[in-house]
Scaffold this active site. Structure first.
Site, PDB file in Angstrom:
ATOM      1  N   VAL A  58     -15.487  24.907 -18.035  1.00 34.60           N
ATOM      2  CA  VAL A  58     -16.558  24.149 -19.106  1.00 34.60           C
ATOM      3  C   VAL A  58     -16.622  22.372 -18.383  1.00 34.60           C
ATOM      4  O   VAL A  58     -16.916  21.708 -18.924  1.00 34.60           O
ATOM      5  CB  VAL A  58     -16.062  23.921 -20.542  1.00 34.60           C
ATOM      6  CG1 VAL A  58     -16.177  24.884 -21.463  1.00 34.60           C
ATOM      7  CG2 VAL A  58     -14.188  23.832 -20.117  1.00 34.60           C
ATOM      8  N   TYR A  59     -15.520  21.949 -17.558  1.00 33.96           N
ATOM      9  CA  TYR A  59     -15.742  21.011 -17.241  1.00 33.96           C
ATOM     10  C   TYR A  59     -16.770  20.296 -16.702  1.00 33.96           C
ATOM     11  O   TYR A  59     -17.991  20.775 -15.735  1.00 33.96           O
ATOM     12  CB  TYR A  59     -14.956  20.292 -15.798  1.00 33.96           C
ATOM     13  CG  TYR A  59     -13.219  21.133 -16.654  1.00 33.96           C
ATOM     14  CD1 TYR A  59     -12.596  21.084 -18.052  1.00 33.96           C
ATOM     15  CD2 TYR A  59     -11.987  20.932 -15.915  1.00 33.96           C
ATOM     16  CE1 TYR A  59     -11.587  20.674 -18.675  1.00 33.96           C
ATOM     17  CE2 TYR A  59     -11.163  20.989 -16.066  1.00 33.96           C
ATOM     18  CZ  TYR A  59     -10.613  21.105 -17.439  1.00 33.96           C
ATOM     19  OH  TYR A  59      -8.935  21.379 -18.638  1.00 33.96           O
ATOM     20  N   SER A  60     -17.687  19.458 -16.829  1.00 36.13           N
ATOM     21  CA  SER A  60     -19.020  18.965 -16.824  1.00 36.13           C
ATOM     22  C   SER A  60     -19.570  20.135 -16.469  1.00 36.13           C
ATOM     23  O   SER A  60     -20.894  20.733 -15.744  1.00 36.13           O
ATOM     24  CB  SER A  60     -18.993  18.059 -15.681  1.00 36.13           C
ATOM     25  OG  SER A  60     -18.493  16.852 -15.991  1.00 36.13           O
ATOM     26  N   LEU A  61     -19.861  21.325 -17.684  1.00 32.15           N
ATOM     27  CA  LEU A  61     -20.779  22.447 -18.030  1.00 32.15           C
ATOM     28  C   LEU A  61     -20.680  23.506 -16.220  1.00 32.15           C
ATOM     29  O   LEU A  61     -21.697  23.375 -15.746  1.00 32.15           O
ATOM     30  CB  LEU A  61     -21.886  21.752 -18.584  1.00 32.15           C
ATOM     31  CG  LEU A  61     -21.040  21.837 -20.395  1.00 32.15           C
ATOM     32  CD1 LEU A  61     -22.723  21.650 -20.676  1.00 32.15           C
ATOM     33  CD2 LEU A  61     -20.693  23.094 -20.292  1.00 32.15           C
TER      34      LEU A  61
END
Ligand SMILES: NC(=O)c1ccc[n+]([C@@H]2O[C@H](COP(=O)([O-])OP(=O)(O)OC[C@H]3O[C@@H](n4cnc5c(N)ncnc54)[C@H](OP(=O)(O)O)[C@@H]3O)[C@@H](O)[C@H]2O)c1
Length: 325
Positions: A58-61
């Site tokens: 999910v980090y910066s998708l």
């Protein structure tokens, strides 16, 4: 660099883990660094002997994983320990892009590996507890991922201690891979994990890799300057945590005082405190500059007196649970 054995894995990791949530794109969060700046920090981390990197889908998708994988590709993969996570929603219109069902886990782990450009990660972690999937199903899917060679170890992140105990018990009962690590919220301003989770990890031989050891920056600068940086100004998650409750401000002031005494920065004192805790293997440190990273590594040399540790801890009052539901 100091290295330590991560829990019962037998795998050696640097005592500083580089948190990669700050790398990706500012389209995701205002304070996230773009690729060039991220690359410089990751490269410096490797120079400093850091071999342990934590990211998540999910980090910066996905951009954080992509950038980390691109940079690490220039180095010897065997000497790195790469950890990522799955659980959070990756595609708004796809309900199976989140959660810990076999379907979601298998797809999202494959997608993470594609973005990282790797066949295997060293540690695959469940980001949160999934109330809709029986834990046995998740454990079987994770065990299969180990058998397929997609991850070497499995770990978990923030949840209640009773849930973690249930998961460990379930995997032992059926003889499958158990969670080897706990990535939990722990710092001088959030110590609720000392009640149940940390003693459980200690007893079970589970490695502990705390997130936000600097309280998302609040322990790294005086209270009055909390909004002095881009992240300080825009990080809504920081405001959601109870850092300003339970005498947080007094703890912040004590960190400042001790920093002066030790001729160190506040970040170094706050990190030295986490590193001093026997149940912690490696804090996951977030950095928005090379200087931050260098300071984090230097903090390994600070040996806090027991009386200083007690003084830093004294003002703490219990706060509401934060980091999981
Ligand atoms: N599992 C989970 O649910 C979860 C949740 C959160 C984080 N994480 C993991 O934990 C990692 C770290 O999280 P975090 O970024 O919140 O951690 P943190 O280490 O508590 O905070 C990092 C922030 O502290 C400030 N800082 C760091 N070193 C400094 C220094 N030497 N001097 C002054 N300021 C300094 C910087 O703020 P400024 O940018 O404002 O200067 C930096 O962005 C993430 O990258 C991620 O891998 C996991």
């Amino acid at each position: 660099m100091e290295y330590t054995t991560l829990g019962s894995t037998g795998m050696e990791v640097s005592r500083i883990c580089l948190g990669c949530m700050s790398f990706g794109t500012s389209e995701w969060r205002d304070w996230v660094l773009e690729e060039d700046e991220s690359r410089e920090i990751i490269e410096r981390a490797i120079d400093l002997g850091i071999n342990f990197f934590d990211t998540a889908n999910v980090y910066s998708l996905g951009e954080s994983e992509r950038i980390l994988g691109t940079v690490l590709d220039d180095y010897d993969r065997d000497s790195q320990v790469v950890a990522t996570k799955g659980f959070g929603e990756m595609r708004e219109d796809d309900p199976n892009s989140s959660g810990l069902s076999r379907k979601a886990l298998e797809q999202e782990l494959s997608n993470s590996l594609d973005r990282l450009g790797m066949e295997t990660v060293d540690l695959y972690q469940t980001h949160r507890w999934d109330y809709d999937t029986p834990i046995e199903q998740t454990i079987r899917a994770l065990d299969d991922a180990v058998r397929r060679g997609q991850t070497r170890y499995v770990g978990a992140s923030s949840m209640w201690a009773h849930q973690f105990a249930e998961a460990l018990h379930a995997s032992d009962r059926v003889g499958l891979e158990r969670f080897q690590t706990m990535q939990n919220h722990y710092n001088l301003l959030y110590r609720e994990e000392e009640r149940e989770m940390l003693p459980l990890c200690d007893r079970e031989g589970v490695g502990v890799v705390p997130w936000s050891p600097l309280a998302r920056g609040y322990l790294a600068r005086p209270h009055e300057d909390v909004e002095a940086t881009r992240r300080g100004e825009t990080d809504d998650h920081a405001r959601g945590h109870p850092y300003f409750e339970g005498n947080g401000r007094t703890v912040n002031e004590r960190v400042q005082e001790l920093a002066d005494e030790y001729d160190a920065s506040m970040a170094q004192i706050a990190l030295a405190w986490v590193l001093h805790k026997d149940w912690v293997d490696a804090p996951i440190v977030g950095s928005s500059s090379i200087e931050h990273l260098e300071e984090a590594v230097e903090a390994l040399e600070i040996d806090l007196d027991d009386s200083d540790v007690a003084w830093l801890e004294a003002p703490y009052e219990p706060v509401r649970v934060s980091g999981h539901e």
